[in-house]
Design a protein around this motif. Structure first.
Motif, mmCIF file in Angstrom:
data_model
loop_
_atom_site.group_PDB
_atom_site.id
_atom_site.type_symbol
_atom_site.label_atom_id
_atom_site.label_comp_id
_atom_site.label_asym_id
_atom_site.label_seq_id
_atom_site.Cartn_x
_atom_site.Cartn_y
_atom_site.Cartn_z
ATOM 1 N N GLN A 47 0.867 -1.234 0.059
ATOM 2 C CA GLN A 47 0.091 0.005 0.169
ATOM 3 C C GLN A 47 0.729 0.991 -0.038
ATOM 4 O OE1 GLN A 47 -3.483 -0.094 -0.287
ATOM 5 N NE2 GLN A 47 -3.002 -2.382 -0.263
ATOM 6 N N VAL A 48 0.285 2.479 -0.612
ATOM 7 C CA VAL A 48 1.195 3.596 -0.690
ATOM 8 C C VAL A 48 0.107 4.825 -0.233
ATOM 9 C CG1 VAL A 48 2.371 5.040 -2.323
ATOM 10 C CG2 VAL A 48 2.567 2.707 -2.754
ATOM 11 N N GLN A 49 0.461 5.352 0.540
ATOM 12 C CA GLN A 49 -0.165 6.731 0.908
ATOM 13 C C GLN A 49 0.677 8.027 0.206
ATOM 14 O OE1 GLN A 49 0.854 4.354 3.566
ATOM 15 N NE2 GLN A 49 -0.803 3.268 2.846
ATOM 16 N N LEU A 50 -0.217 8.989 -0.253
ATOM 17 C CA LEU A 50 0.327 9.882 -0.825
ATOM 18 C C LEU A 50 -0.786 11.266 -0.383
ATOM 19 C CD1 LEU A 50 0.280 8.971 -4.607
ATOM 20 C CD2 LEU A 50 2.065 9.131 -2.960
ATOM 21 N N ALA A 51 0.065 12.297 0.184
ATOM 22 C CA ALA A 51 -0.651 13.454 0.586
ATOM 23 C C ALA A 51 -0.067 14.846 -0.013
ATOM 24 C CB ALA A 51 -0.128 13.467 2.186
ATOM 25 N N GLU A 52 -1.003 15.340 -0.802
ATOM 26 C CA GLU A 52 -0.474 16.582 -1.554
ATOM 27 C C GLU A 52 -0.661 17.877 -0.339
ATOM 28 O OE1 GLU A 52 -2.852 13.977 -4.519
ATOM 29 O OE2 GLU A 52 -2.952 14.579 -2.318
ATOM 30 N N SER A 53 -0.096 18.861 -0.693
ATOM 31 C CA SER A 53 -0.164 20.175 0.149
ATOM 32 C C SER A 53 0.482 21.311 -0.792
ATOM 33 C CB SER A 53 0.414 20.065 1.329
ATOM 34 O OG SER A 53 2.001 19.792 1.306
ATOM 35 N N GLY A 54 0.062 22.670 -0.416
ATOM 36 C CA GLY A 54 0.776 23.627 -1.179
ATOM 37 C C GLY A 54 -0.351 24.360 -2.155
ATOM 38 N N GLY A 55 -1.392 23.795 -2.021
ATOM 39 C CA GLY A 55 -2.346 24.580 -3.026
ATOM 40 C C GLY A 55 -2.920 25.881 -2.393
ATOM 41 N N GLY A 56 -3.655 26.669 -3.236
ATOM 42 C CA GLY A 56 -4.037 28.226 -2.580
ATOM 43 C C GLY A 56 -4.580 29.027 -3.736
ATOM 44 N N LEU A 57 -4.874 30.112 -3.362
ATOM 45 C CA LEU A 57 -5.246 31.087 -4.356
ATOM 46 C C LEU A 57 -4.103 31.909 -4.771
ATOM 47 C CD1 LEU A 57 -7.602 32.754 -5.764
ATOM 48 C CD2 LEU A 57 -7.924 33.874 -3.655
ATOM 49 N N VAL A 58 -3.860 32.103 -5.906
ATOM 50 C CA VAL A 58 -2.804 32.954 -6.359
ATOM 51 C C VAL A 58 -3.178 33.756 -7.574
ATOM 52 C CG1 VAL A 58 -2.083 31.271 -8.130
ATOM 53 C CG2 VAL A 58 -0.265 32.903 -7.353
ATOM 54 N N GLN A 59 -2.657 34.961 -7.711
ATOM 55 C CA GLN A 59 -3.077 35.813 -8.845
ATOM 56 C C GLN A 59 -2.417 35.388 -10.288
ATOM 57 O OE1 GLN A 59 -1.915 39.983 -7.743
ATOM 58 N NE2 GLN A 59 -3.655 39.897 -6.367
ATOM 59 N N TYR A 60 -3.185 35.854 -11.402
ATOM 60 C CA TYR A 60 -2.495 35.672 -12.705
ATOM 61 C C TYR A 60 -0.789 35.951 -12.593
ATOM 62 C CZ TYR A 60 -1.267 36.425 -17.603
ATOM 63 O OH TYR A 60 -0.976 36.382 -18.819
ATOM 64 N N GLY A 61 -0.199 35.100 -13.094
ATOM 65 C CA GLY A 61 1.359 35.154 -13.235
ATOM 66 C C GLY A 61 2.082 34.996 -12.038
ATOM 67 N N GLY A 62 1.298 34.426 -10.907
ATOM 68 C CA GLY A 62 2.050 34.076 -9.738
ATOM 69 C C GLY A 62 2.604 32.568 -9.813
ATOM 70 N N SER B 282 4.476 7.598 1.380
ATOM 71 C CA SER B 282 4.759 6.657 2.698
ATOM 72 C C SER B 282 4.217 5.324 2.233
ATOM 73 C CB SER B 282 4.143 7.037 4.058
ATOM 74 O OG SER B 282 2.781 7.224 3.936
ATOM 75 N N GLY B 283 4.550 4.282 2.971
ATOM 76 C CA GLY B 283 4.050 2.706 2.644
ATOM 77 C C GLY B 283 5.064 1.848 2.257
ATOM 78 N N ARG B 284 4.643 0.954 1.540
ATOM 79 C CA ARG B 284 5.740 0.273 0.729
ATOM 80 C C ARG B 284 5.872 0.222 -0.551
ATOM 81 N NH1 ARG B 284 6.799 -0.310 5.448
ATOM 82 N NH2 ARG B 284 6.588 -2.538 6.827
ATOM 83 N N ASN B 285 7.364 0.152 -1.249
ATOM 84 C CA ASN B 285 7.424 -0.021 -2.609
ATOM 85 C C ASN B 285 6.903 1.270 -3.318
ATOM 86 O OD1 ASN B 285 8.395 -2.551 -2.329
ATOM 87 N ND2 ASN B 285 6.314 -3.277 -2.112
ATOM 88 N N PHE B 286 6.904 2.478 -2.864
ATOM 89 C CA PHE B 286 6.439 3.486 -3.553
ATOM 90 C C PHE B 286 7.943 4.102 -4.459
ATOM 91 C CE2 PHE B 286 8.867 6.374 -0.664
ATOM 92 C CZ PHE B 286 8.858 5.702 0.567
ATOM 93 N N ARG B 287 9.080 3.839 -4.414
ATOM 94 C CA ARG B 287 10.196 4.023 -5.367
ATOM 95 C C ARG B 287 10.459 3.267 -6.583
ATOM 96 N NH1 ARG B 287 12.247 4.020 0.236
ATOM 97 N NH2 ARG B 287 12.637 6.123 0.871
ATOM 98 N N THR B 288 9.766 2.144 -6.583
ATOM 99 C CA THR B 288 9.903 1.550 -7.988
ATOM 100 C C THR B 288 9.498 2.116 -9.251
ATOM 101 O OG1 THR B 288 9.936 -0.597 -6.653
ATOM 102 C CG2 THR B 288 9.552 -0.792 -9.046
ATOM 103 N N HIS B 289 8.276 2.720 -9.191
ATOM 104 C CA HIS B 289 7.351 3.147 -10.352
ATOM 105 C C HIS B 289 7.300 4.606 -10.236
ATOM 106 C CE1 HIS B 289 6.665 -0.923 -11.298
ATOM 107 N NE2 HIS B 289 5.859 -1.138 -9.982
ATOM 108 N N PRO B 290 7.004 5.245 -11.264
ATOM 109 C CA PRO B 290 7.248 6.807 -11.339
ATOM 110 C C PRO B 290 6.020 7.420 -10.443
ATOM 111 C CG PRO B 290 7.250 6.247 -13.770
ATOM 112 C CD PRO B 290 6.743 4.977 -12.572
ATOM 113 N N LEU B 291 6.043 8.694 -10.067
ATOM 114 C CA LEU B 291 5.068 9.438 -9.302
ATOM 115 C C LEU B 291 4.668 10.431 -10.353
ATOM 116 C CD1 LEU B 291 6.859 9.519 -5.572
ATOM 117 C CD2 LEU B 291 4.364 8.736 -6.146
ATOM 118 N N GLY B 292 3.535 10.879 -10.332
ATOM 119 C CA GLY B 292 2.948 11.777 -11.418
ATOM 120 C C GLY B 292 2.273 12.933 -10.858
ATOM 121 N N TRP B 293 2.194 13.844 -11.461
ATOM 122 C CA TRP B 293 1.147 14.986 -11.071
ATOM 123 C C TRP B 293 0.194 15.119 -12.140
ATOM 124 C CZ3 TRP B 293 0.638 17.548 -6.679
ATOM 125 C CH2 TRP B 293 1.474 17.563 -5.759
ATOM 126 N N PHE B 294 -1.391 15.197 -11.849
ATOM 127 C CA PHE B 294 -2.403 15.391 -12.557
ATOM 128 C C PHE B 294 -3.225 16.389 -12.114
ATOM 129 C CE2 PHE B 294 -0.836 11.122 -13.267
ATOM 130 C CZ PHE B 294 -1.379 10.770 -14.681
#
Length: 126
Positions: free
Chosen positions: A1-16, A25-37
């Motif tokens: 099992q792999v657990q993923l926790a995103e952070s850092g979002g918010g409100l930003v102005q155009y151009g920011g 965290s968890g097991r075997n989270f280094r073998t395959h790629p991590l992606g952003w969607f």
């Protein structure tokens, strides 16, 4: 099992800029790629970038190439997405995901990933 926790979002102005983080965290989270969607209301989940924790090789969608940068801190088990020159069209929920061993589209589709975080909202004002 792999657990993923995103952070850092918010409100930003155009151009920011924003930097998103994805802590793994968890097991075997280094073998395959991590992606952003991201997924905006009424739209499909869109591939942005992916990276391998081991080696750090990257790939980007054409839509964000030159503005977004994916990186990783191997020691911290963390992946980042630096987003610059943000536009209102970038408004979406941003997700981190861990790849599947049976990926068929070079880890550029949501179906190539098995584990997902809860997402973090990014809103860019006009």
């Amino acid at each position: 099992q792999v657990q993923l926790a995103e952070s850092g979002g918010g409100l930003v102005q155009y151009g920011g800029s924003l930097r998103l983080s994805c802590a793994a965290s968890g097991r075997n989270f280094r073998t395959h790629p991590l992606g952003w969607f991201r997924q905006a209301p009424g739209k499909e989940r869109e591939f942005l970038a992916r990276i391998r924790l081991i080696g750090g090789t990257t790939d980007y969608a054409d839509s964000v190439k030159g503005r977004f940068t994916i990186s990783r801190d191997y020691a911290k088990n963390t992946v980042y997405l630096q987003m610059n020159s943000l536009k209102p069209e970038d408004t979406a929920v941003y997700y981190c995901a861990y790849g599947s061993p049976s990926a068929t589209h070079f880890y550029t589709r949501a179906s190539d990933y098995d584990y997902w975080g809860q997402g973090t909202q990014v809103t860019v004002s006009s």
